[in-house]
Design an enzyme around this catalytic site. Structure first.
Site, PDB file in Angstrom:
ATOM      1  N   ASN A  32       0.827  -1.221   0.000  1.00 31.39           N
ATOM      2  CA  ASN A  32       0.000   0.000   0.000  1.00 31.39           C
ATOM      3  C   ASN A  32       0.856   1.264   0.000  1.00 31.39           C
ATOM      4  O   ASN A  32       0.320   2.368   0.079  1.00 31.39           O
ATOM      5  CB  ASN A  32      -0.983  -0.004   1.181  1.00 31.39           C
ATOM      6  N   SER A 124      11.222 -11.210  14.071  1.00 36.29           N
ATOM      7  CA  SER A 124      12.291 -10.319  14.510  1.00 36.29           C
ATOM      8  C   SER A 124      12.959 -10.874  15.762  1.00 36.29           C
ATOM      9  O   SER A 124      12.305 -11.536  16.591  1.00 36.29           O
ATOM     10  CB  SER A 124      11.674  -8.955  14.841  1.00 36.29           C
ATOM     11  N   TYR A 149       4.978  -3.143  18.953  1.00 30.98           N
ATOM     12  CA  TYR A 149       5.554  -3.722  17.733  1.00 30.98           C
ATOM     13  C   TYR A 149       6.057  -5.144  18.012  1.00 30.98           C
ATOM     14  O   TYR A 149       5.747  -6.091  17.290  1.00 30.98           O
ATOM     15  CB  TYR A 149       6.706  -2.843  17.209  1.00 30.98           C
ATOM     16  N   LYS A 153       4.800  -9.124  16.577  1.00 27.95           N
ATOM     17  CA  LYS A 153       5.621 -10.210  16.012  1.00 27.95           C
ATOM     18  C   LYS A 153       5.430 -11.484  16.838  1.00 27.95           C
ATOM     19  O   LYS A 153       5.274 -12.574  16.302  1.00 27.95           O
ATOM     20  CB  LYS A 153       7.103  -9.806  15.975  1.00 27.95           C
TER      21      LYS A 153
END
Ligand code: NAD
Ligand code: WQD
Length: 342
Positions: A32, A124, A149, A153
């Site tokens: 996007n 991550s 964040y 994950k």
């Protein structure tokens, strides 16, 4: 075989598209462009002489995903699309949970509908708890994330591994990246953060090019050889090649497997600054400031499992990473944008 690459216009995605095309795969991208520029894909096409099928849109758009799967014969999906700024995730948690979790839920829903169940996910090293011994093996303790964040994950890993437990025909690789830096040798694609960089290497390159006055080194009183934080920096091209290896693995196995993608070697902030200055013969003025909240002293991978099962190892040195990061920055002082206000 065609690979669907979500977030393919981004930093790691664009380098991976290039390696996939060079390995003979067809590439279909959905992005996007919320944190990227379509020029990255045009440049990948120019470098490889091959076409990418690009859909501008959101991975949470179920109808668009259905159309992409109907219009293309996809054999595997690499899911990079996501928001990744740690500090921003603390300020905007709902946006991060919505984007990062719903993109995966909608993508896997449509994959389920069409019966294509080979998926590689960008996880991550941030999912590892801070209290592990180094180096980090895939079996090290996860959780206790310090920001939304990191939780996205962690939660996505739980969602995908739970799906593999329930349905034996899913094949998922969870790739835990350490600290990706550098750029393709051509200097035509690279990292182009919006606004003030959060990460060390783009900050260093922007200081070197004169866009920022000096680097702030976040603390020199850690329990490390020179007191500054130690990380496992990995060249983005090595990382991209790890995805090509994971495509092979995913399409030949079922179940959920976790892999570290790192070098196994840690370097300090001052190692980075010194190597960058020496190899590029350019100055990076810096000052030592307070520690950054949430940072840990040391983080590096044990990459033995990736070597054994994926047949993948990093090849680039720290000097290569510093040289290639500077080559990209000096050829593109304002990244993909021609605007000099950033
Ligand atoms: P990036 O921001 O350059 O790339 C992500 C891409 O996804 C961008 O092009 C963005 O426009 C797109 N995107 C985001 N949300 C989307 C959505 N809902 N629909 C469609 N497109 C969307 O980031 P990157 O550094 O290339 O990271 C890629 C992935 O790897 C991310 O999931 C990130 O969390 C993960 N990761 C990155 C690092 C790192 O240090 N760069 C480390 C570990 C993991
Ligand atoms: C590296 C070192 C800093 C900037 C982050 C995310 C992690 C992952 C990778 C996505 C640390 C020091 C940094 C600066 C500095 N991303 N530093 N001055 O913190 O290891 O990881 O990016 O998954 O989730 O947390 O990377 O590049 O920010 O920092 O001194 O201006 O450089 O303190 O020691 P980090 P980083």
């Amino acid at each position: 075989m065609n690979i669907l690459v979500t977030g393919g216009a981004g930093y790691i995605g664009s380098h991976t598209c290039l390696e996939l095309l060079e390995s003979g795969y067809g590439v279909v991208v959905i992005d996007n462009l919320c944190n990227s520029n379509p020029k990255s894909l045009e440049r990948v096409e120019a470098l490889t002489g091959k076409k990418i099928t690009f859909y501008e849109g959101d991975v949470r758009d179920e109808a668009l995903l259905q159309r992409i799967f109907a219009e293309n014969q996809i054999g595997c999906c690499i899911h990079f699309a996501g928001l990744k700024a740690v500090g921003e995730s603390v300020a905007q948690p709902w946006r991060y949970y919505d984007n990062n979790l719903n993109s995966t839920l909608v993508l896997t829903k449509v994959m389920q509908q069409v019966g294509m169940k080979n998926l590689i996910f960008s996880s991550s090293a941030t999912v590892y708890s801070a209290d592990n011994e180094m180096p980090l093996s895939e079996t090290a303790k996860t959780g206790n994330c310090t920001n939304p964040y990191g939780w996205t994950k962690y939660m996505t890993e739980q969602i995908l591994s739970g799906m593999c437990t329930a349905e034996k025909d899913w094949s998922v690789c969870l790739l835990r990246y350490f600290n990706p830096i550098g750029a393709h040798k051509s200097g035509l694609i690279g990292e182009d953060p919006r606004g003030i960089p959060n990460n060390l290497m783009p900050y260093i390159t922007q200081v070197a090019i004169g866009r920022r006055e000096q680097l702030s080194v976040y603390g020199n009183d850690y329990d490390t050889p020179d007191g500054t934080g130690v990380r496992d920096y990995i060249h983005v091209v090595d990382l991209a090649k790890g995805h090509v290896a994971a495509v092979k693995y995913t399409t030949q196995h079922t179940g959920c497997e976790v892999f570290n993608l790192g070098t196994g070697v840690g370097y300090s902030v001052l190692d980075m600054v010194n190597t960058f200055q020496e190899i590029n013969n350019v100055a990076v003025p810096y000052q030592i400031v307070d520690r950054r909240p949430g940072d840990i002293a040391t983080c590096y991978a044990n990459p033995a499992k990736s070597a054994a099962l994926l047949g993948w190892k990093t090849q680039e040195t720290l000097a290569d990473m510093c040289r290639d990061a500077w080559n990209w920055q000096s050829k593109n002082p304002h990244g993909y944008s021609e605007d000099s206000q950033s």
